[in-house]
Scaffold this active site. Structure first.
Site, short mmCIF file in Angstrom:
data_model
loop_
_atom_site.label_atom_id
_atom_site.label_comp_id
_atom_site.label_asym_id
_atom_site.label_seq_id
_atom_site.Cartn_x
_atom_site.Cartn_y
_atom_site.Cartn_z
N GLY A 197 -7.51 8.49 37.02
CA GLY A 197 -6.52 7.78 36.20
C GLY A 197 -5.37 8.68 35.85
N ASN A 198 -4.57 8.28 34.89
CA ASN A 198 -3.47 9.14 34.44
C ASN A 198 -3.26 8.93 32.93
OD1 ASN A 198 -1.45 6.95 34.04
ND2 ASN A 198 -1.73 6.71 36.25
N ARG A 199 -2.32 9.66 32.38
CA ARG A 199 -2.16 9.70 30.92
C ARG A 199 -1.26 8.59 30.36
NH1 ARG A 199 -4.33 14.66 29.63
NH2 ARG A 199 -3.95 16.27 31.21
N ALA B 270 2.09 2.87 35.34
CA ALA B 270 1.94 4.14 36.07
C ALA B 270 0.76 3.94 37.01
CB ALA B 270 1.68 5.27 35.09
#
Ligand code: C5P
Length: 401
Positions: free
Chosen positions: A208-210, A277
């Site tokens: 995943g990402n932030r 994102a």
């Protein structure tokens, strides 16, 4: 014809010496063409008479949950109104609103109303400055209630400072702006992708990402206030979202699920805003079982995820607007321009995590907008709510061309 012609406004009046100003407020709103009904709390009647308002409005004043042995339907009044404006709003009523306390018709309407709500507070200086009043106002604002700023000056107590009810003329201007804004994007279908995507490694792990989803969620909340119907396709995010009858939230996890939901809706959409994102890669074959730890290293084979903005960009109609985001750490303009062209966008919102308090996870953002005709607009560091308004304003301008 007045700017508020035919607009149905319910005025709530609570116990404050400034309640006399509500008489002028009702008159001014009527002069602008509004249809006004009034609901009063018991204590407000000590300051101003019911008969004044019932005569002005040519309609009974509502104040009890039952009247003459008849049930006053608070749900109906909340549904009738296009705006519920509580002016003056006392510290007591604001506190009740914050905590959902219902002990009179006004608070019952508030808790069941489907329409937007505005409050114009009025109280003495010390009550206004009290931490609990300020904290209540902050909570009310967070749940989408518009707070009309108080005036600063002479107060009934003899003190001087903030706490005065805004002047009726100022309140009317705010109400007019509200109704102009609330039509700006009406009849428009806006689709917003937001948040990160999670790509499964096994049933418990993911890539995943932030991304927090904040920017896309603020865009959705502001777009519905401008009258748009919004489909928010949201990846995993813990951010709370204001509920609104024009907002449809579709929760997804992976990029593929996000794309599937976008394509389902594609044909009816007037404007796409790609704020998600999206993970660029996914695990080629996620394990069906939890991967066990071993003594050797683990290799994951990643394949490319679909690019949602690119897919839509290739197939979108000329009357459909596409807006994207570019989060870059270097060569901002070159990279943004190439994304704008490749993904067939109308404009791209550029931000960089290198600016303090900007982009991922923050409540503030500093953006530049790069239009396909080459225009570049630079904005200051603002809250994501304000940034959302700027972006939607650009979309509105494009719709008008
Ligand atoms: O990842 P990239 O910087 O190319 O993203 C630019 C824009 O494309 C963003 O608006 C993002 O939401 C969108 N995008 C997408 N699907 C992807 C990757 C990016 O919709 N797989």
């Amino acid at each position: 014809m007045g700017k508020l012609s035919g607009k149905k406004i319910l005025i709530g009046i609570t116990g404050s010496i400034s309640a006399y100003k509500s008489v002028v407020l009702v008159r001014l709103l009527q002069k602008e063409g509004a249809i006004v009904k009034v609901v009063m709390t018991e204590s407000s009647k000590e300051f101003v008479g019911e008969l004044t308002f019932s005569t002005l409005c040519n309609s009974p004043v509502y104040s009890n949950l039952s009247q003459d042995n008849q049930w006053s339907n608070h749900v109906e009044l909340g549904l009738w109104a296009e705006l519920f404006l509580i002016a003056p709003a006392s510290a007591n009523t604001l506190a009740k609103m914050t905590h959902g306390l219902v002990d009179n018709l006004l608070t019952a309407i508030y808790l069941s109303a489907k329409c937007p709500i505005m409050v114009a507070p009025a109280m003495d200086l010390d009550m206004w400055n009290h931490k609990i009043t300020q904290s209540n106002l902050q909570i009310l604002q967070q749940i989408g209630i518009q707070i009309i700023p108080v005036g600063d000056g002479h107060l009934a107590s003899g003190l001087s400072g903030p706490g005065r009810l805004a002047e009726p003329e100022e309140i009317v201007e705010i109400v007019k702006d509200f109704f102009i804004d609330s039509n700006l994007l009406s009849q428009k279908n806006i689709l917003i992708t937001a948040g990160p995507t999670y790509e499964a490694i096994d049933p418990v792990r993911f890539i995943g990402n932030r991304s927090s989803g904040k920017m896309g969620i603020r865009l959705a909340e502001e777009a519905v206030k401008l009258g748009a119907h919004v489909d928010l396709i949201l990846g995993p995010s813990n951010e709370s979202i204001l509920s609104h009858s024009l907002l449809n939230v579709i929760r997804v996890e992976s990029a593929q699920q996000m794309l599937d939901e976008v394509t389902k809706l594609q044909s009816k959409i007037d404007c796409f805003i790609f704020a998600a994102a999206v993970a660029d890669y996914k695990v080629e074959s996620p394990s069906q079982e939890k991967i066990k730890k071993t003594e050797i290293n683990l290799d994951l084979h990643l394949t490319k995820n679909p690019d949602i903005a690119l897919t839509i960009g290739k197939s979108k109609r000329s009357d459909q607007i596409s807006v994207g985001f570019a989060l870059e750490t270097e060569n901002l303009f070159e990279n943004a321009k190439s994304k704008l062209d490749k993904k067939n966008m109308d404009f791209i919102v550029m931000n960089t995590p290198k600016v303090k308090n900007s982009a991922f996870g923050f409540d503030t953002n500093q953006i530049s907008i790069y239009h396909k005709d080459g225009r570049i607009l630079e904005f200051e560091l603002k809250t994501k709510k304000e940034v959302a308004k700027d972006i939607l304003h650009e979309i509105y301008q494009l719709q008008c061309r």
